[in-house]
Design a protein around this motif. Structure first.
Motif, PDB file in Angstrom:
ATOM      1  N   GLY A   4      17.571  -2.133  14.292  1.00  0.00           N
ATOM      2  CA  GLY A   4      16.378  -1.160  13.647  1.00  0.00           C
ATOM      3  C   GLY A   4      16.282  -1.362  12.072  1.00  0.00           C
ATOM      4  O   GLY A   4      17.173  -1.861  11.497  1.00  0.00           O
ATOM      5  N   ILE A   5      15.223  -0.898  11.596  1.00  0.00           N
ATOM      6  CA  ILE A   5      15.169  -1.068  10.016  1.00  0.00           C
ATOM      7  C   ILE A   5      14.687   0.289   9.483  1.00  0.00           C
ATOM      8  O   ILE A   5      14.384   1.115  10.357  1.00  0.00           O
ATOM      9  N   PRO A   6      15.003   0.503   8.224  1.00  0.00           N
ATOM     10  CA  PRO A   6      14.596   1.866   7.763  1.00  0.00           C
ATOM     11  C   PRO A   6      13.043   1.980   7.916  1.00  0.00           C
ATOM     12  O   PRO A   6      12.130   1.271   7.390  1.00  0.00           O
TER      13      PRO A   6
ATOM     14  N   LEU B  77       8.340 -11.167  -1.052  1.00  0.00           N
ATOM     15  CA  LEU B  77       7.625 -12.115  -0.505  1.00  0.00           C
ATOM     16  C   LEU B  77       6.373 -11.502   0.732  1.00  0.00           C
ATOM     17  O   LEU B  77       5.333 -11.888   0.561  1.00  0.00           O
ATOM     18  N   LEU B  78       7.125 -10.816   1.102  1.00  0.00           N
ATOM     19  CA  LEU B  78       6.198 -10.100   2.462  1.00  0.00           C
ATOM     20  C   LEU B  78       4.941  -9.337   2.171  1.00  0.00           C
ATOM     21  O   LEU B  78       4.099  -9.265   2.580  1.00  0.00           O
TER      22      LEU B  78
ATOM     23  N   GLU C  83      10.617  -6.435   9.767  1.00  0.00           N
ATOM     24  CA  GLU C  83      10.073  -6.094   8.311  1.00  0.00           C
ATOM     25  C   GLU C  83       8.864  -6.605   8.172  1.00  0.00           C
ATOM     26  O   GLU C  83       7.800  -5.625   7.366  1.00  0.00           O
ATOM     27  N   ALA C  84       8.039  -7.459   8.589  1.00  0.00           N
ATOM     28  CA  ALA C  84       6.812  -7.877   8.586  1.00  0.00           C
ATOM     29  C   ALA C  84       6.045  -6.877   8.989  1.00  0.00           C
ATOM     30  O   ALA C  84       4.877  -6.389   8.557  1.00  0.00           O
TER      31      ALA C  84
ATOM     32  N   THR D  10       4.736   0.213  16.299  1.00  0.00           N
ATOM     33  CA  THR D  10       5.602  -0.433  17.113  1.00  0.00           C
ATOM     34  C   THR D  10       6.710   0.146  16.454  1.00  0.00           C
ATOM     35  O   THR D  10       7.897   0.433  16.921  1.00  0.00           O
ATOM     36  N   CYS D  11       7.094  -0.447  15.057  1.00  0.00           N
ATOM     37  CA  CYS D  11       8.258  -0.176  14.574  1.00  0.00           C
ATOM     38  C   CYS D  11       8.471   1.272  14.428  1.00  0.00           C
ATOM     39  O   CYS D  11       9.901   1.589  14.445  1.00  0.00           O
ATOM     40  N   LEU D  12       7.593   2.018  14.069  1.00  0.00           N
ATOM     41  CA  LEU D  12       8.149   3.241  13.939  1.00  0.00           C
ATOM     42  C   LEU D  12       8.459   3.992  15.132  1.00  0.00           C
ATOM     43  O   LEU D  12       9.223   4.939  15.115  1.00  0.00           O
TER      44      LEU D  12
END
Length: 386
Positions: free
Chosen positions: A180-182, A278-279, A300-301, A362-364
């Motif tokens: 997971g990511i923030p 960079l992203l 992250e992307a 999707t990330c959310l």
């Protein structure tokens, strides 16, 4: 109020790697009223200050990078066991193979529960590993540690199937918990969150950037990029492929780029400490690896609404990417389709935005670190009741 569950996370280093970033993300969100988390590591790295800033309890069990077969293992086991006893640790959570060997032995000596978190490729068939240009010297050890863990957390269904097939762990001990990511739920679009262009880019605002953050190694399939770039720049001369990372093939890659006369279109910038910077100036994310588990960089992307072009049937990519909806999946063993996909996306800003928006959604829905942490918290509670 009930006593906190005490967990010792054991990892090899605090370098800037996927396992280390994932651990930092987890510990920043864990419920500190219910769980007391400690981190044991052998030496520091780029992320060590961030762990300290987060107020995480750190314990250095060695002062440099030792191998499992070294005599230092005896001292490491003694250091870990002593720390476990002194801090009244209940659960040992290991994060890579060497740390798992040391951590699981120390946990057994001190009667702790063991969570084996598989961030590496120890549970991939060795023939398949070799086909994907990898080298696995861990396979000869894994059967010696059969069924030692109380729970095994994997990142792919491939790993789960391998564990069951090889009778290393039964299905009831295996959990698939993806990284997971923030995610703060902000609707900010990729265009709106673009940063001031970092030094890696030229001053030409018309450049279209294709970013690949990667360890430059055989299993990352970097030669595919060399083969597809000529066709991309034939159709889009202002396309720039930015490769951020170091590795054993770095210098060879630089030489090949010079021989092909592609220095203006492929930029090798080496290690970069802040990929998110960079992203924020990237138009397309590209990762044609033969081997991955669950890349944090891909997430992250996607979280920044950048369309991703990645390998199908690698790690868990095909489990969460719907082809040409929230990303593009292509065969890393074939050149066909890669240049066409990148050209299509670079030419069509609306398509990039649509795909980026779906990737963000999707990330959310699937990769919010808060949801990931809740699953681990449930697992810890489950183990304290066994």
């Amino acid at each position: 109020m009930s006593e906190k569950v005490r967990i010792l996370h054991i990892i090899k280093t605090l370098n800037l790697g996927g396992a280390e970033v994932n651990l930092l993300n987890l510990l920043r969100v864990v419920d500190q009223d219910r769980f007391e988390c400690h981190v044991a590591y052998s030496f520091g790295g780029e992320l060590e200050p961030k762990f300290k800033e987060a107020g995480i309890k750190l314990f250095k069990y060695a002062n440099k990078d030792y191998k499992v077969k070294s005599l230092a293992t005896i001292g490491i086991l003694a250091n870990l066991a002593q720390y476990i006893l002194n801090q009244r640790i209940q659960i040992v959570h290991t994060h890579n193979f060497s740390a798992h060997i040391w951590g699981s032995i120390a946990a057994k000596l001190t009667a702790c529960k063991i969570v084996e978190h598989v961030h590496d490729l120890r549970y991939l068939d060795p023939e398949e590993f070799a086909r994907r240009r990898g080298f696995n010297n861990q396979y000869k050890y894994i059967h010696k540690f059969r069924n030692v863990s109380d729970r095994v957390v994997v990142l792919t269904k491939q790993n789960e199937e391998f564990l069951i097939k090889e009778k290393i762990y039964p299905k009831d001990k295996i959990r698939e918990i993806l990284n997971g990511i923030p995610m703060d739920g902000s609707p900010t679009s990729n265009c709106e969150c673009r940063s001031i262009r970092p030094k890696a880019f030229s001053d030409d605002k018309k450049e279209l950037i294709v970013l690949t953050p990667v360890r430059v190694a055989p299993e990352k399939n970097m030669d595919l990029i060399l083969r597809i770039v000529p066709e991309v720049i034939r159709q889009i001369p202002n396309a720039v492929f930015l490769i951020a990372g170091d590795g054993p093939l770095y210098l060879k890659m630089v030489d090949e780029i010079k021989k092909m006369g592609l220095e203006n279109n492929i930029k090798m910038i080496g290690y970069h400490p802040d990929i998110q910077t960079l992203l924020k100036d990237t138009d397309v994310f590209l990762l044609p690896s033969f081997l991955e588990l669950h890349s944090i960089a891909i997430l992250e992307a996607m979280s920044l609404r950048i369309p991703v072009v990645i390998s199908k049937d690698v790690g868990c990519n095909s489990e969460f990417i719907e082809d040409w909806q929230n990303g593009v999946l292509l065969d890393p063993f074939k050149d066909e389709g890669w240049s066409q996909a990148i050209v299509c996306l670079l030419k069509d800003q609306q398509l990039r935005q649509q795909m980026g928006n779906k990737g963000y959604q999707t990330c959310l829905e699937k990769f919010n670190i808060k949801d990931t942490v809740r699953r681990f918290e449930d697992l810890y509670v489950e183990l304290t009741r066994v």
